[in-house]
Design a protein around this motif. Sequence first.
Motif, PDB file in Angstrom:
ATOM      1  N   GLY A 165      55.887 -32.330 -10.294  1.00 52.87           N
ATOM      2  CA  GLY A 165      56.659 -31.384  -9.501  1.00 52.87           C
ATOM      3  C   GLY A 165      57.920 -32.073  -9.027  1.00 52.87           C
ATOM      4  N   SER A 166      59.060 -31.461  -9.287  1.00 55.68           N
ATOM      5  CA  SER A 166      60.324 -32.084  -8.912  1.00 55.68           C
ATOM      6  C   SER A 166      61.256 -31.073  -8.255  1.00 55.68           C
ATOM      7  CB  SER A 166      61.028 -32.654 -10.149  1.00 55.68           C
ATOM      8  OG  SER A 166      62.292 -33.194  -9.794  1.00 55.68           O
ATOM      9  N   PRO A 167      61.797 -31.426  -7.094  1.00 58.14           N
ATOM     10  CA  PRO A 167      62.886 -30.621  -6.571  1.00 58.14           C
ATOM     11  C   PRO A 167      64.166 -30.951  -7.336  1.00 58.14           C
ATOM     12  CG  PRO A 167      62.492 -32.467  -5.114  1.00 58.14           C
ATOM     13  CD  PRO A 167      61.450 -32.532  -6.211  1.00 58.14           C
ATOM     14  N   THR A 168      65.167 -30.155  -7.146  1.00 63.01           N
ATOM     15  CA  THR A 168      66.459 -30.405  -7.766  1.00 63.01           C
ATOM     16  C   THR A 168      67.413 -30.902  -6.688  1.00 63.01           C
ATOM     17  OG1 THR A 168      66.034 -28.621  -9.318  1.00 63.01           O
ATOM     18  CG2 THR A 168      68.310 -29.384  -9.136  1.00 63.01           C
ATOM     19  N   PHE A 169      67.882 -32.125  -6.842  1.00 64.37           N
ATOM     20  CA  PHE A 169      68.855 -32.711  -5.918  1.00 64.37           C
ATOM     21  C   PHE A 169      70.113 -33.026  -6.707  1.00 64.37           C
ATOM     22  CE2 PHE A 169      65.317 -34.830  -3.165  1.00 64.37           C
ATOM     23  CZ  PHE A 169      64.975 -33.596  -2.655  1.00 64.37           C
TER      24      PHE A 169
END
Length: 188
Positions: free
Chosen positions: A76-80
């Motif tokens: 799971g990865s947020p977008t930064f």
Amino acid sequence: MKIVLLSGSNVGSKTRTAMDYTVKIAHEKYPDAEITLLDLAEFEVVFSDGRNYWDYEGDTKYVTETLMAADAIIIGSPTFQASIPATLKNIFDLLPVNAFRDKVVSMLVTAGTSKHYLMAEQQLKPILAYMKAHIVPTYVFIEEKDFHRKEIVNDDVLFRLERLVEDTVLLVDAYAGIRKVKDEEYGF
């Protein structure tokens, strides 16, 4: 089967919320699987300095060894800044180049807007391919509008998370079958 879910940020709550839903789905659908959630917000992981992953200590050693022992990994990865967070990239840097050989890896990505839909294609998939992962072709993209008060409110997202877990497990089984046939063919 060992399934590790990796929540790839040490800040924010949306990716962790999505990972919690995914863990629940995995437990319900595959109660015999060994399921581990690694939330990078809960660990003190040091920066990679080029050592082998087994030479680290503490949380860094635990996180890397848990990933290396997995049959399947759901990231799971947020977008930064239109990319993956540094905390997640650091995990990849801590692992050897062939870390994901014979592992199935799937992804869910959270972002503020649909403008970042291709981040997984352009940032995450190339890294996973380089590390020899069997990548589940589809991933779940979840926007800000799909959340409300730390809950996912879009039924389609929930359906896609369920499908992601199923696809991940089915691909693990398929590759295990392929390896078995190859082993028998070559007399291993």
